[in-house]
Motif scaffolding. Structure first.
Motif, PDB file in Angstrom:
ATOM      1  N   GLY A  86       0.561  -1.245   0.116  1.00 64.27           N
ATOM      2  CA  GLY A  86       0.010   0.012  -0.060  1.00 64.27           C
ATOM      3  C   GLY A  86       0.856   1.326   0.088  1.00 64.27           C
ATOM      4  O   GLY A  86       0.362   2.327   0.309  1.00 64.27           O
ATOM      5  N   LYS A  87       2.068   1.101  -0.267  1.00 64.92           N
ATOM      6  CA  LYS A  87       2.832   2.321  -0.329  1.00 64.92           C
ATOM      7  C   LYS A  87       3.203   2.638  -1.970  1.00 64.92           C
ATOM      8  O   LYS A  87       4.321   3.081  -2.444  1.00 64.92           O
ATOM      9  N   GLY A  88       2.054   2.775  -2.677  1.00 65.20           N
ATOM     10  CA  GLY A  88       2.434   3.261  -3.986  1.00 65.20           C
ATOM     11  C   GLY A  88       2.969   4.625  -4.384  1.00 65.20           C
ATOM     12  O   GLY A  88       3.603   4.525  -5.412  1.00 65.20           O
ATOM     13  N   GLU A  89       2.628   5.469  -3.544  1.00 66.68           N
ATOM     14  CA  GLU A  89       3.482   6.807  -3.713  1.00 66.68           C
ATOM     15  C   GLU A  89       4.982   6.839  -3.603  1.00 66.68           C
ATOM     16  O   GLU A  89       5.559   7.205  -4.214  1.00 66.68           O
ATOM     17  N   ASP A  90       5.496   5.730  -2.561  1.00 67.07           N
ATOM     18  CA  ASP A  90       6.698   5.606  -2.355  1.00 67.07           C
ATOM     19  C   ASP A  90       7.339   4.827  -3.690  1.00 67.07           C
ATOM     20  O   ASP A  90       8.365   5.257  -4.225  1.00 67.07           O
ATOM     21  N   ALA A  91       6.601   3.960  -4.182  1.00 67.32           N
ATOM     22  CA  ALA A  91       6.983   3.218  -5.690  1.00 67.32           C
ATOM     23  C   ALA A  91       6.916   4.150  -6.647  1.00 67.32           C
ATOM     24  O   ALA A  91       8.011   3.969  -7.394  1.00 67.32           O
ATOM     25  N   LEU A  92       6.075   5.076  -6.762  1.00 65.38           N
ATOM     26  CA  LEU A  92       6.054   5.932  -7.807  1.00 65.38           C
ATOM     27  C   LEU A  92       7.545   6.689  -7.894  1.00 65.38           C
ATOM     28  O   LEU A  92       7.863   7.256  -8.897  1.00 65.38           O
ATOM     29  N   GLN A  93       7.996   7.124  -6.762  1.00 67.64           N
ATOM     30  CA  GLN A  93       9.187   7.678  -6.524  1.00 67.64           C
ATOM     31  C   GLN A  93      10.441   7.137  -7.046  1.00 67.64           C
ATOM     32  O   GLN A  93      11.365   7.670  -7.252  1.00 67.64           O
ATOM     33  N   CYS A  94      10.258   5.876  -7.446  1.00 73.84           N
ATOM     34  CA  CYS A  94      11.418   5.192  -7.935  1.00 73.84           C
ATOM     35  C   CYS A  94      11.447   4.749  -9.425  1.00 73.84           C
ATOM     36  O   CYS A  94      12.449   4.130  -9.832  1.00 73.84           O
ATOM     37  N   HIS A  95      10.624   5.537 -10.090  1.00 74.03           N
ATOM     38  CA  HIS A  95      10.619   5.540 -11.433  1.00 74.03           C
ATOM     39  C   HIS A  95      11.933   5.459 -12.091  1.00 74.03           C
ATOM     40  O   HIS A  95      12.370   4.834 -12.917  1.00 74.03           O
ATOM     41  N   HIS A  96      12.528   6.774 -12.073  1.00 75.04           N
ATOM     42  CA  HIS A  96      13.503   7.056 -12.637  1.00 75.04           C
ATOM     43  C   HIS A  96      14.850   6.338 -12.446  1.00 75.04           C
ATOM     44  O   HIS A  96      15.703   6.047 -13.131  1.00 75.04           O
ATOM     45  N   ASP A  97      15.090   5.858 -11.029  1.00 72.25           N
ATOM     46  CA  ASP A  97      15.746   4.955 -10.578  1.00 72.25           C
ATOM     47  C   ASP A  97      15.798   3.673 -11.278  1.00 72.25           C
ATOM     48  O   ASP A  97      16.886   2.896 -11.463  1.00 72.25           O
ATOM     49  N   LEU A  98      14.522   3.161 -11.454  1.00 75.83           N
ATOM     50  CA  LEU A  98      14.293   1.711 -12.025  1.00 75.83           C
ATOM     51  C   LEU A  98      14.827   1.953 -13.547  1.00 75.83           C
ATOM     52  O   LEU A  98      15.707   1.168 -13.610  1.00 75.83           O
ATOM     53  N   LEU A  99      14.565   3.057 -14.030  1.00 77.48           N
ATOM     54  CA  LEU A  99      14.795   3.080 -15.447  1.00 77.48           C
ATOM     55  C   LEU A  99      16.613   3.312 -15.664  1.00 77.48           C
ATOM     56  O   LEU A  99      17.227   2.546 -16.531  1.00 77.48           O
ATOM     57  N   ASP A 100      17.033   3.888 -14.866  1.00 75.98           N
ATOM     58  CA  ASP A 100      18.425   4.060 -14.979  1.00 75.98           C
ATOM     59  C   ASP A 100      19.140   2.692 -14.603  1.00 75.98           C
ATOM     60  O   ASP A 100      19.948   2.355 -15.402  1.00 75.98           O
ATOM     61  N   ILE A 101      18.625   2.000 -13.407  1.00 79.16           N
ATOM     62  CA  ILE A 101      19.619   0.716 -13.216  1.00 79.16           C
ATOM     63  C   ILE A 101      19.312  -0.279 -14.126  1.00 79.16           C
ATOM     64  O   ILE A 101      20.003  -1.107 -14.522  1.00 79.16           O
ATOM     65  N   ALA A 102      17.913  -0.158 -14.891  1.00 79.05           N
ATOM     66  CA  ALA A 102      17.568  -1.215 -15.685  1.00 79.05           C
ATOM     67  C   ALA A 102      18.399  -1.068 -17.176  1.00 79.05           C
ATOM     68  O   ALA A 102      19.020  -1.985 -17.606  1.00 79.05           O
ATOM     69  N   ASN A 103      18.624   0.039 -17.450  1.00 84.26           N
ATOM     70  CA  ASN A 103      19.334   0.541 -18.745  1.00 84.26           C
ATOM     71  C   ASN A 103      20.754   0.181 -18.420  1.00 84.26           C
ATOM     72  O   ASN A 103      21.326  -0.587 -19.465  1.00 84.26           O
ATOM     73  N   ARG A 104      21.474   0.321 -17.238  1.00 84.33           N
ATOM     74  CA  ARG A 104      22.703   0.239 -17.036  1.00 84.33           C
ATOM     75  C   ARG A 104      22.888  -1.530 -16.922  1.00 84.33           C
ATOM     76  O   ARG A 104      23.939  -1.911 -17.396  1.00 84.33           O
TER      77      ARG A 104
END
Length: 119
Positions: A86-104
């Protein structure tokens, strides 16, 4: 390149469980599937669709660990658990971190593939 983003022990275990000759094919399939999954995730983050983020993060986390992208797997699983808790707002804050680590991470695995595999 961040070759350290690839867990060599997992790669070696995959070779032991299958064979060195199938690893490039498995990596190619994973890379293709992950790129598609990341597009879905990016769209879900933009739409703030926490249920899609949870599902896609779970799947990305599992496949990433299986192919040695442990750091990507850990972040994807963290996002999955935030959504589930139920911490969707916290998860949304990880958007750019996820894309960055995924691409790398995906680039590092692609680089690792160029080094070859031996049984």
């Amino acid at each position: 390149m961040d070759i350290e983003l690839v867990d060599e022990e997992i790669i070696q275990q995959m070779i032991a469980d299958t064979s060195a000759e199938v690893i490039p094919m498995l990596i190619d399939h994973y890379l293709e599937e992950s790129q598609a999954r990341l597009k879905v995730l990016d769209d879900a983050f933009q739409a703030q669709d926490v249920s899609v983020i949870e599902f896609e993060s779970h799947t990305l986390g599992s496949s990433s660990l299986a192919l040695g992208n442990r750091e990507l797997s850990n972040l994807a699983r963290k996002i999955e658990h935030m959504c589930a808790d139920g911490k969707g707002e916290d998860a949304l804050q990880c958007h750019h971190d996820l894309l960055d680590i995924a691409n790398r991470s995906l680039a590092a695995l692609e680089q690792r593939k160029t080094l070859g595999f031996v049984d």
